[in-house]
Design a protein around this motif. Structure first.
Motif, mmCIF file in Angstrom:
data_model
loop_
_atom_site.group_PDB
_atom_site.id
_atom_site.type_symbol
_atom_site.label_atom_id
_atom_site.label_comp_id
_atom_site.label_asym_id
_atom_site.label_seq_id
_atom_site.Cartn_x
_atom_site.Cartn_y
_atom_site.Cartn_z
ATOM 1 N N VAL A 1 -5.369 -27.626 29.455
ATOM 2 C CA VAL A 1 -4.548 -26.666 30.189
ATOM 3 C C VAL A 1 -3.758 -27.475 31.206
ATOM 4 O O VAL A 1 -4.330 -28.074 32.116
ATOM 5 C CB VAL A 1 -5.400 -25.586 30.872
ATOM 6 C CG1 VAL A 1 -4.491 -24.615 31.624
ATOM 7 C CG2 VAL A 1 -6.242 -24.840 29.856
ATOM 8 N N ASP A 2 -2.442 -27.491 31.041
ATOM 9 C CA ASP A 2 -1.607 -28.392 31.823
ATOM 10 C C ASP A 2 -0.343 -27.669 32.275
ATOM 11 O O ASP A 2 -0.015 -26.583 31.791
ATOM 12 C CB ASP A 2 -1.241 -29.616 30.974
ATOM 13 C CG ASP A 2 -0.630 -30.759 31.778
ATOM 14 O OD1 ASP A 2 -0.891 -30.835 32.997
ATOM 15 O OD2 ASP A 2 0.107 -31.575 31.192
ATOM 16 N N ALA A 3 0.391 -28.295 33.180
ATOM 17 C CA ALA A 3 1.692 -27.775 33.598
ATOM 18 C C ALA A 3 2.729 -28.122 32.528
ATOM 19 O O ALA A 3 2.716 -29.232 31.979
ATOM 20 C CB ALA A 3 2.098 -28.376 34.936
ATOM 21 N N PRO A 4 3.653 -27.206 32.216
ATOM 22 C CA PRO A 4 4.676 -27.502 31.206
ATOM 23 C C PRO A 4 5.501 -28.741 31.512
ATOM 24 O O PRO A 4 5.897 -29.468 30.595
ATOM 25 C CB PRO A 4 5.548 -26.236 31.212
ATOM 26 C CG PRO A 4 4.660 -25.165 31.712
ATOM 27 C CD PRO A 4 3.754 -25.826 32.713
ATOM 28 N N VAL A 5 5.754 -29.020 32.798
ATOM 29 C CA VAL A 5 6.617 -30.146 33.145
ATOM 30 C C VAL A 5 6.048 -31.469 32.666
ATOM 31 O O VAL A 5 6.806 -32.394 32.328
ATOM 32 C CB VAL A 5 6.878 -30.174 34.669
ATOM 33 C CG1 VAL A 5 5.634 -30.530 35.450
ATOM 34 C CG2 VAL A 5 8.016 -31.131 35.004
ATOM 35 N N LEU B 1 0.126 -24.307 22.207
ATOM 36 C CA LEU B 1 -0.504 -23.125 21.627
ATOM 37 C C LEU B 1 -0.115 -21.842 22.346
ATOM 38 O O LEU B 1 0.190 -20.837 21.693
ATOM 39 C CB LEU B 1 -2.028 -23.277 21.649
ATOM 40 C CG LEU B 1 -2.609 -24.477 20.906
ATOM 41 C CD1 LEU B 1 -4.133 -24.454 20.979
ATOM 42 C CD2 LEU B 1 -2.133 -24.485 19.455
ATOM 43 N N ALA B 2 -0.148 -21.846 23.679
ATOM 44 C CA ALA B 2 0.111 -20.604 24.407
ATOM 45 C C ALA B 2 0.303 -20.886 25.887
ATOM 46 O O ALA B 2 -0.094 -21.936 26.399
ATOM 47 C CB ALA B 2 -1.042 -19.622 24.220
ATOM 48 N N LEU B 3 0.911 -19.913 26.574
ATOM 49 C CA LEU B 3 1.030 -19.929 28.026
ATOM 50 C C LEU B 3 -0.062 -19.044 28.617
ATOM 51 O O LEU B 3 -0.554 -18.124 27.969
ATOM 52 C CB LEU B 3 2.401 -19.414 28.466
ATOM 53 C CG LEU B 3 3.621 -20.167 27.938
ATOM 54 C CD1 LEU B 3 4.901 -19.491 28.433
ATOM 55 C CD2 LEU B 3 3.595 -21.626 28.355
ATOM 56 N N THR B 4 -0.414 -19.314 29.875
ATOM 57 C CA THR B 4 -1.488 -18.560 30.526
ATOM 58 C C THR B 4 -0.989 -17.393 31.364
ATOM 59 O O THR B 4 -1.800 -16.644 31.922
ATOM 60 C CB THR B 4 -2.328 -19.486 31.433
ATOM 61 O OG1 THR B 4 -1.475 -19.996 32.469
ATOM 62 C CG2 THR B 4 -2.924 -20.631 30.637
ATOM 63 N N SER B 5 0.323 -17.235 31.498
ATOM 64 C CA SER B 5 0.881 -16.131 32.291
ATOM 65 C C SER B 5 0.822 -14.833 31.488
ATOM 66 O O SER B 5 0.641 -14.838 30.265
ATOM 67 C CB SER B 5 2.330 -16.440 32.672
ATOM 68 O OG SER B 5 3.079 -16.841 31.542
ATOM 69 N N VAL C 1 -2.369 -26.754 25.424
ATOM 70 C CA VAL C 1 -1.849 -27.682 24.420
ATOM 71 C C VAL C 1 -3.009 -28.327 23.671
ATOM 72 O O VAL C 1 -4.100 -28.487 24.221
ATOM 73 C CB VAL C 1 -0.956 -28.773 25.050
ATOM 74 C CG1 VAL C 1 0.340 -28.175 25.545
ATOM 75 C CG2 VAL C 1 -1.678 -29.491 26.180
ATOM 76 N N ALA C 2 -2.758 -28.680 22.419
ATOM 77 C CA ALA C 2 -3.818 -29.227 21.570
ATOM 78 C C ALA C 2 -3.379 -30.528 20.930
ATOM 79 O O ALA C 2 -2.190 -30.743 20.651
ATOM 80 C CB ALA C 2 -4.190 -28.219 20.473
ATOM 81 N N THR C 3 -4.353 -31.407 20.719
ATOM 82 C CA THR C 3 -4.082 -32.633 19.990
ATOM 83 C C THR C 3 -3.692 -32.305 18.555
ATOM 84 O O THR C 3 -4.163 -31.317 17.971
ATOM 85 C CB THR C 3 -5.320 -33.547 19.988
ATOM 86 O OG1 THR C 3 -5.034 -34.716 19.214
ATOM 87 C CG2 THR C 3 -6.539 -32.845 19.393
ATOM 88 N N GLN D 1 -9.824 -32.376 22.824
ATOM 89 C CA GLN D 1 -9.066 -31.613 21.825
ATOM 90 C C GLN D 1 -7.991 -30.700 22.418
ATOM 91 O O GLN D 1 -6.952 -30.500 21.791
ATOM 92 C CB GLN D 1 -10.039 -30.775 20.968
ATOM 93 C CG GLN D 1 -10.838 -31.589 19.973
ATOM 94 C CD GLN D 1 -11.916 -32.420 20.639
ATOM 95 O OE1 GLN D 1 -12.727 -31.900 21.416
ATOM 96 N NE2 GLN D 1 -11.906 -33.715 20.374
ATOM 97 N N VAL D 2 -8.239 -30.132 23.581
ATOM 98 C CA VAL D 2 -7.243 -29.245 24.186
ATOM 99 C C VAL D 2 -7.165 -29.503 25.686
ATOM 100 O O VAL D 2 -8.091 -30.058 26.287
ATOM 101 C CB VAL D 2 -7.550 -27.749 23.928
ATOM 102 C CG1 VAL D 2 -7.347 -27.393 22.470
ATOM 103 C CG2 VAL D 2 -8.947 -27.399 24.403
#
Length: 356
Positions: free
Chosen positions: A236-240, A254-258, A162-164, A233-234
């Protein structure tokens, strides 16, 4: 428009078919059928015609179970543990006590479990830190592989980049192009310092050829606060934890890591499909028990938890937190853990990350 797909998350397959309006319901139904099939195969393979509940009662005689969660109460990891423990308790007619032992990146609770009696009554819930902690700390008070016997991987969920909104990008390709045009000027954070979330970002740095500075935080809440303010600026986090801010318009997803898209986030692309096919990183939740726990107890714990995970209402509750149920056998879990440790060891060496 149809909503369908076949995903493979770190070796475990999910399949969903439906429409855009009922994609989540279709995913839960398909996953439920998969888990029921797996539960039946585990039950038959482990005890012939006996049900998991009946045979479990014979081996552990209704003893109280202790599920150690090496994380604080209230987080996504703890929530998953309590949801599953409640269903197992209902099925087995015995108490499953969730015991939180947080601290030191999950090392404290893991050490407590390693010292427990191998009698089948103490279970440790583990996640990605279980396979990354040994790479960053050579002085752990336990051996992650030798001191534990795998039971299963229960569920997986992708991380999300995710990004600011102060960053002028909305796609992963735009982000990489911006990072290349501004080398060394971007900073990033992750929900798990020295965990799989940070390693996913390091993998993107290597594969995309970009440079970012890591900024550690104690938990997602302060990291998200600074992310939304543009101080990093960015992330990597859990969607929840990130999706509420994405839905509110405060962050860009921006994108998923799976390796493949999530059935619960079908509109968010993956880094793999966006140009970096080797990126396949998920958060996962599994179970292990102390080494020398009898094999029959390991088998029945696997069957009992697999049966609980086949419950549609439990799956719906986990889906609300973006977890995909992916039950595995003890043997499959051992292979999974070995593979995770090897690939993270290779990445730590490639990225020249600091090891204590």
């Amino acid at each position: 428009m149809p909503c369908c797909g076949i995903g493979l998350a770190s070796g475990f397959r999910w399949h969903w078919v439906g429409t855009e309006n009922n994609c989540e319901e279709a995913a839960v139904r398909s996953i439920s059928r998969l888990v029921v099939s797996f539960a039946l195969s585990v039950g038959v393979g482990a005890a012939g015609s006996l049900s998991p509940t009946a045979s479990f009662a014979q081996t552990l005689a209704g003893k109280q179970l202790r599920l150690i969660v090496p994380a604080p109460p209230g987080g996504g990891f703890d929530s998953l543990a309590r949801l599953v423990a409640t269903k197992v308790s209902e099925n087995l007619k015995t108490s499953v006590i969730v015991e939180n032992r947080p601290g030191a990146g999950q090392q404290i609770g893991t050490a407590v479990a390693a010292r427990a009696a191998p009698d089948g009554t103490t279970i440790l819930m583990v996640g990605t830190n279980f396979t990354t902690n040994p790479l960053f700390n050579r002085n752990l008070p336990y051996d992650a592989l030798k001191d534990f016997e795998p039971v299963m991987i229960m569920a997986q969920t992708p991380f999300m980049l995710v990004a600011t909104r102060t960053l002028p990008v909305t796609t992963p390709q735009e982000f990489v192009a911006y990072a290349k045009a501004h080398p060394g000027r971007l900073s990033y954070t992750a929900t798990q310092p020295r965990g799989a979330a940070q390693l996913a970002a390091e993998l993107l740095k290597l594969d995309a050829g970009i440079n970012m500075t890591f900024v550690p935080y104690q938990g997602s809440a302060p990291a998200l606060t600074d992310l939304m303010a543009g101080r990093v600026q960015v992330m990597v986090d859990a969607p929840v934890t990130s999706m509420p801010h994405v839905k509110a318009g405060a962050l860009h997803a921006l994108a998923l890591t799976s390796a493949t898209r999530s059935p619960y986030l079908p509109d968010i692309p993956t880094l793999a499909e966006s140009g970096w096919p080797h990126i396949d990183v998920t958060a996962w939740a599994g179970l292990v028990v102390p080494a020398r726990t009898p094999k029959e107890d390991v088998a029945w714990l696997n069957a009992a938890f697999t049966k609980a995970l086949s419950d549609p209402q439990l799956q719906k509750a986990l889906a609300a937190q973006y977890w995909v149920v992916t039950p595995s056998s003890p043997a499959e879990t051992r292979k999974f853990l070995d593979k995770e440790m090897k690939r993270w060891a290779d990445l730590v060496a490639r990225a020249k990350l600091t090891v204590n």
